[in-house]
Design a protein around this motif. Structure first.
Motif, PDB file in Angstrom:
ATOM      1  N   ILE A 128       0.860  -1.088   0.041  1.00  0.00           N
ATOM      2  CA  ILE A 128      -0.126  -0.025  -0.065  1.00  0.00           C
ATOM      3  C   ILE A 128       0.714   1.213  -0.119  1.00  0.00           C
ATOM      4  N   THR A 129       0.739   2.257  -0.760  1.00  0.00           N
ATOM      5  CA  THR A 129       1.497   3.510  -1.069  1.00  0.00           C
ATOM      6  C   THR A 129       1.008   4.576  -0.133  1.00  0.00           C
ATOM      7  N   LYS A 130       1.996   4.964   0.522  1.00  0.00           N
ATOM      8  CA  LYS A 130       1.890   5.999   1.467  1.00  0.00           C
ATOM      9  C   LYS A 130       2.345   7.334   1.037  1.00  0.00           C
ATOM     10  N   THR A 131       1.693   8.520   0.958  1.00  0.00           N
ATOM     11  CA  THR A 131       1.965   9.479   0.358  1.00  0.00           C
ATOM     12  C   THR A 131       2.286  10.586   1.217  1.00  0.00           C
ATOM     13  N   ILE A 203      -0.315  12.549   3.599  1.00  0.00           N
ATOM     14  CA  ILE A 203      -1.730  13.001   3.060  1.00  0.00           C
ATOM     15  C   ILE A 203      -2.477  11.815   2.472  1.00  0.00           C
ATOM     16  N   ALA A 204      -1.756  10.778   2.164  1.00  0.00           N
ATOM     17  CA  ALA A 204      -2.919   9.777   1.804  1.00  0.00           C
ATOM     18  C   ALA A 204      -2.327   8.185   2.108  1.00  0.00           C
ATOM     19  N   ILE A 205      -3.150   7.347   2.431  1.00  0.00           N
ATOM     20  CA  ILE A 205      -2.778   5.963   2.617  1.00  0.00           C
ATOM     21  C   ILE A 205      -3.571   5.120   1.538  1.00  0.00           C
ATOM     22  N   GLY A 206      -2.961   4.442   0.451  1.00  0.00           N
ATOM     23  CA  GLY A 206      -3.540   4.061  -0.574  1.00  0.00           C
ATOM     24  C   GLY A 206      -4.366   5.025  -1.052  1.00  0.00           C
ATOM     25  N   LEU A 227     -13.630   2.624   3.774  1.00  0.00           N
ATOM     26  CA  LEU A 227     -13.393   1.409   4.124  1.00  0.00           C
ATOM     27  C   LEU A 227     -13.112   0.263   3.010  1.00  0.00           C
ATOM     28  N   GLU A 228     -14.171   0.681   2.045  1.00  0.00           N
ATOM     29  CA  GLU A 228     -14.221  -0.155   0.849  1.00  0.00           C
ATOM     30  C   GLU A 228     -12.901   0.031   0.064  1.00  0.00           C
ATOM     31  N   LEU A 229     -12.174   1.099   0.444  1.00  0.00           N
ATOM     32  CA  LEU A 229     -10.809   1.272  -0.442  1.00  0.00           C
ATOM     33  C   LEU A 229      -9.800   0.077  -0.064  1.00  0.00           C
ATOM     34  N   PHE A 230     -10.039  -0.271   1.213  1.00  0.00           N
ATOM     35  CA  PHE A 230      -9.070  -1.362   1.542  1.00  0.00           C
ATOM     36  C   PHE A 230      -9.856  -2.723   1.553  1.00  0.00           C
TER      37      PHE A 230
END
Ligand code: URA
Length: 231
Positions: A128-131, A203-206, A227-230
């Protein structure tokens, strides 16, 4: 679980009040008045009414917080932690923190009771990308873009970081996308190339973005769509 915990988790009342009111007959489990608020129930099977309200079981709580600088991403410490910023209602929950941030780092933090979600977000295998938005001491050299892409050697840990994405927004400001959760990673990517991060904000997680309406120290529950994003 104890019925007073089940009721308390919904925010209907405090455990102290539940105990007192149960003695007065305000607690009904499967049609029977139960005077002992420590009675165990199966929240998926047993039908619980408290003060005439049907008690709907809340299984998990997920919060998005805009972490301020100066507090620790920890659940317990002598110093102030993000848990100290929560309303009493949430203290009954066993919240864990996903992807801790340094004390001086601000921005998106997820707190959840759901071990599976926490694991999904923090596991290095989930990619998962963390920005992050990073401000640096010196102007950012364009060569860093390639260096980040190739993986920066982190001498403190004697390892080569995974490829990271660097987008220079202003001479001293960049967006950094990483897929690892290593200690001080973003700061170390820069410092090992001879620059220094002076301010860092996640500023973002995934695909989950920090809600721009949350001031520093504010938090709210995640929506179903978030929540659906994960999933
Ligand atoms: N990288 C850092 O250097 N610090 C953080 O808090 C998060 C990522």
């Amino acid at each position: 679980m104890r019925v007073d915990k089940m009721i308390g988790n919904t925010g209907l009342d405090t455990r102290k009040n539940i105990k007192r009111n149960a003695k007065k007959g305000a607690l009904v489990i499967n049609g029977n008045i139960v005077k002992d608020s420590s009675t165990k129930v199966d929240p998926y099977v047993d039908e619980v009414y408290y003060m005439g309200h049907f008690v709907e079981y809340i299984e998990n709580i997920h919060l998005m917080m805009n972490k301020p600088a100066g507090v620790l991403s920890a659940t317990k410490d002598e110093e102030e932690t993000v848990i100290d910023l929560l309303d009493d209602f949430y203290l009954d929950y066993d919240l864990s923190i996903t992807g801790r941030l340094d004390k001086d780092t601000t921005g998106l933090l997820i707190l959840s009771t759901d071990g599976k979600l926490i694991h999904k977000i923090t596991s290095p295998n989930s990619n998962i990308t963390k920005t992050y938005e990073a401000i640096t001491r010196d102007p950012i050299d364009k060569s860093f873009i390639e260096e980040f892409k190739n993986g920066v050697y982190i001498k403190e840990d004697d390892y080569t970081a995974r490829p990271a994405d660097l987008e220079i927004l202003e001479p001293n400001k960049a967006l950094v996308k990483v897929t690892e959760g290593k200690f001080h990673l973003v700061k170390r990517l820069f410092s090992n190339l001879g620059n220094e991060v002076t301010s860092l904000k996640r500023i973002a997680i995934g695909d989950l973005k920090l809600d721009p309406y949350l001031g520093e120290g504010d938090y709210r529950e995640l929506t179903e769509a978030e929540l659906e994003l994960f999933s």
